[in-house]
Design a protein around this motif. Structure first.
Motif, PDB file in Angstrom:
ATOM      1  N   PHE A   1       0.454   5.710  -0.625  1.00 22.66           N
ATOM      2  CA  PHE A   1      -0.493   6.815  -0.627  1.00 22.66           C
ATOM      3  C   PHE A   1       0.063   7.979  -1.444  1.00 22.66           C
ATOM      4  O   PHE A   1       1.285   8.182  -1.498  1.00 22.66           O
TER       5      PHE A   1
ATOM      6  N   LEU B   1      -1.317  18.194   4.517  1.00 21.48           N
ATOM      7  CA  LEU B   1      -1.366  17.230   3.430  1.00 21.48           C
ATOM      8  C   LEU B   1      -2.799  16.818   3.158  1.00 21.48           C
ATOM      9  O   LEU B   1      -3.554  16.521   4.091  1.00 21.48           O
TER      10      LEU B   1
ATOM     11  N   THR C   1      -5.337   6.127  -2.311  1.00 17.89           N
ATOM     12  CA  THR C   1      -4.605   4.990  -1.763  1.00 17.89           C
ATOM     13  C   THR C   1      -4.307   4.041  -2.910  1.00 17.89           C
ATOM     14  O   THR C   1      -5.222   3.650  -3.655  1.00 17.89           O
TER      15      THR C   1
ATOM     16  N   LEU D   1       3.074   2.550   3.285  1.00 18.52           N
ATOM     17  CA  LEU D   1       2.522   2.052   4.540  1.00 18.52           C
ATOM     18  C   LEU D   1       3.365   0.874   5.019  1.00 18.52           C
ATOM     19  O   LEU D   1       3.558  -0.104   4.289  1.00 18.52           O
TER      20      LEU D   1
ATOM     21  N   ALA E   1       1.301  -1.120  11.120  1.00 21.19           N
ATOM     22  CA  ALA E   1      -0.106  -0.834  11.376  1.00 21.19           C
ATOM     23  C   ALA E   1      -0.556   0.457  10.683  1.00 21.19           C
ATOM     24  O   ALA E   1      -1.508   0.455   9.917  1.00 21.19           O
ATOM     25  N   TYR E   2       0.097   1.539  11.003  1.00 24.97           N
ATOM     26  CA  TYR E   2      -0.302   2.824  10.419  1.00 24.97           C
ATOM     27  C   TYR E   2       0.891   3.677  10.010  1.00 24.97           C
ATOM     28  O   TYR E   2       0.711   4.749   9.453  1.00 24.97           O
ATOM     29  N   GLU E   3       2.082   3.200  10.266  1.00 26.97           N
ATOM     30  CA  GLU E   3       3.257   4.020   9.981  1.00 26.97           C
ATOM     31  C   GLU E   3       3.399   4.266   8.492  1.00 26.97           C
ATOM     32  O   GLU E   3       3.335   3.338   7.690  1.00 26.97           O
ATOM     33  N   GLN E   4       3.615   5.501   8.164  1.00 33.33           N
ATOM     34  CA  GLN E   4       3.873   5.865   6.777  1.00 33.33           C
ATOM     35  C   GLN E   4       5.243   6.525   6.683  1.00 33.33           C
ATOM     36  O   GLN E   4       5.613   7.333   7.527  1.00 33.33           O
ATOM     37  N   TYR E   5       5.944   6.158   5.637  1.00 36.54           N
ATOM     38  CA  TYR E   5       7.242   6.758   5.352  1.00 36.54           C
ATOM     39  C   TYR E   5       7.134   7.472   4.021  1.00 36.54           C
ATOM     40  O   TYR E   5       6.644   6.906   3.036  1.00 36.54           O
ATOM     41  N   PHE E   6       7.597   8.714   4.029  1.00 38.78           N
ATOM     42  CA  PHE E   6       7.319   9.606   2.928  1.00 38.78           C
ATOM     43  C   PHE E   6       8.502   9.791   1.987  1.00 38.78           C
ATOM     44  O   PHE E   6       9.660   9.754   2.396  1.00 38.78           O
ATOM     45  N   GLY E   7       8.151  10.012   0.729  1.00 39.25           N
ATOM     46  CA  GLY E   7       9.150  10.425  -0.233  1.00 39.25           C
ATOM     47  C   GLY E   7       9.461  11.896  -0.063  1.00 39.25           C
ATOM     48  O   GLY E   7       8.794  12.598   0.707  1.00 39.25           O
TER      49      GLY E   7
ATOM     50  N   LEU F   1      -4.900  13.925   1.401  1.00 40.69           N
ATOM     51  CA  LEU F   1      -4.822  12.597   0.808  1.00 40.69           C
ATOM     52  C   LEU F   1      -5.612  12.581  -0.491  1.00 40.69           C
ATOM     53  O   LEU F   1      -6.792  12.935  -0.518  1.00 40.69           O
TER      54      LEU F   1
ATOM     55  N   ASN G   1      -2.967   0.481  -4.146  1.00 37.81           N
ATOM     56  CA  ASN G   1      -2.756  -0.902  -3.722  1.00 37.81           C
ATOM     57  C   ASN G   1      -2.156  -1.710  -4.859  1.00 37.81           C
ATOM     58  O   ASN G   1      -2.667  -1.689  -5.978  1.00 37.81           O
TER      59      ASN G   1
ATOM     60  N   THR H   1       0.828  -1.194   0.000  1.00 40.84           N
ATOM     61  CA  THR H   1       0.000   0.000   0.000  1.00 40.84           C
ATOM     62  C   THR H   1       0.863   1.246   0.000  1.00 40.84           C
ATOM     63  O   THR H   1       1.784   1.367   0.804  1.00 40.84           O
TER      64      THR H   1
ATOM     65  N   TYR I   1      -0.374  12.154  -1.776  1.00 40.11           N
ATOM     66  CA  TYR I   1      -0.878  13.363  -1.141  1.00 40.11           C
ATOM     67  C   TYR I   1      -0.574  14.566  -2.017  1.00 40.11           C
ATOM     68  O   TYR I   1       0.373  14.569  -2.801  1.00 40.11           O
TER      69      TYR I   1
END
Lengths: 114, 115
Positions: free
Chosen positions: A34, A44, A49, A97, A100-106, A46, A51, A32, A36
């Motif tokens: 995302f 941000l 999403t 993603l 659980a919910y952690e997102q790492y961004f570009g 959204l 997938n 997954t 933004y």
């Protein structure tokens, strides 16, 4: 956390043309991702999403035919802004993603439409 | 629906002073809470997260945050600010969205550090 890259970092295009932005997960297989959009001095928003292997889920108000998202592999998602117009100028950021919910961004892509 | 409020749009502190950035959330269940930092023209970097357990969480760069359920707050703190901490800070809450676990972000707090 996951290391995420985006390409290009900046792009300028003429009104009416299309532009593709790539988001790569360099060290993590991301089911997954995302996308933004961020306006100057704003939070941000959204857009969708993404997938892997299935159609993206778009947020209300986001035109799916204008913002085409393809998540063809576990390491790559692309956002194509079709028939871009000056109002599409913005900072686009992707994230991965992990857990659980952690997102790492570009690092983001600055799009300017002239 | 979940929401996050960051009451302070802009905060200015002197280098070496302490810092507290406020965050209040609204969510019906036990929240997953995050603080991110964004430097100009860059993506977001995760500072710290709270899922469960100890309500005082430590993060990177000397930051910490305390989860207070009774106040629905998750304030970010740093005892001594460095000039390099000048950036935009976002609080976020995790919740189930349409098809995936999503983050809802606050509007952000811009931190200025005076020499």
């Amino acid at each position: 956390g996951a290391v995420v890259s985006q390409h290009p970092s900046r792009v300028i295009c003429k009104s009416g043309t299309s532009v593709k932005i790539e988001c790569r997960s360099l060290d993590f297989q991301a089911t997954t991702m995302f996308w933004y959009r961020q306006f100057p001095k704003k939070s941000l928003m959204l857009m969708a999403t993404s997938n892997e292997g299935s159609k993206a889920t778009y947020e209300q108000g986001v035109e799916k035919d204008k913002f085409l998202i393809n998540h063809a592999s576990l390491t790559l998602s692309t956002l194509t802004v079709t028939s871009a117009h000056p109002e599409d100028s913005s900072f686009y950021i992707c994230s991965v993603l992990q857990g659980a919910y952690e997102q790492y961004f570009g690092p983001g892509t600055r799009l300017t439409v002239t | 629906a979940q929401s996050v409020t960051q009451p302070d749009i802009h905060i200015t502190v002197s280098e070496g002073a302490s810092l507290e950035l406020r965050c209040n959330y609204s969510y019906g269940a036990t929240p997953y809470l995050f603080w991110y930092v964004q430097s100009p023209g860059q993506g977001l970097q995760l500072l710290l997260k709270y899922f469960s357990g100890d309500t005082l969480v430590q993060g990177i760069k000397g930051f910490e945050a305390e989860f207070k359920r009774s106040q629905s707050s998750f304030n970010l703190r740093k005892p001594s600010v460095h000039w390099s901490d000048a950036a935009e800070y976002f609080c976020a809450v995790g919740a189930l969205g349409g098809s995936a676990r999503q983050l809802t972000f606050g509007s952000g707090t811009q931190l200025t550090v005076l020499p």
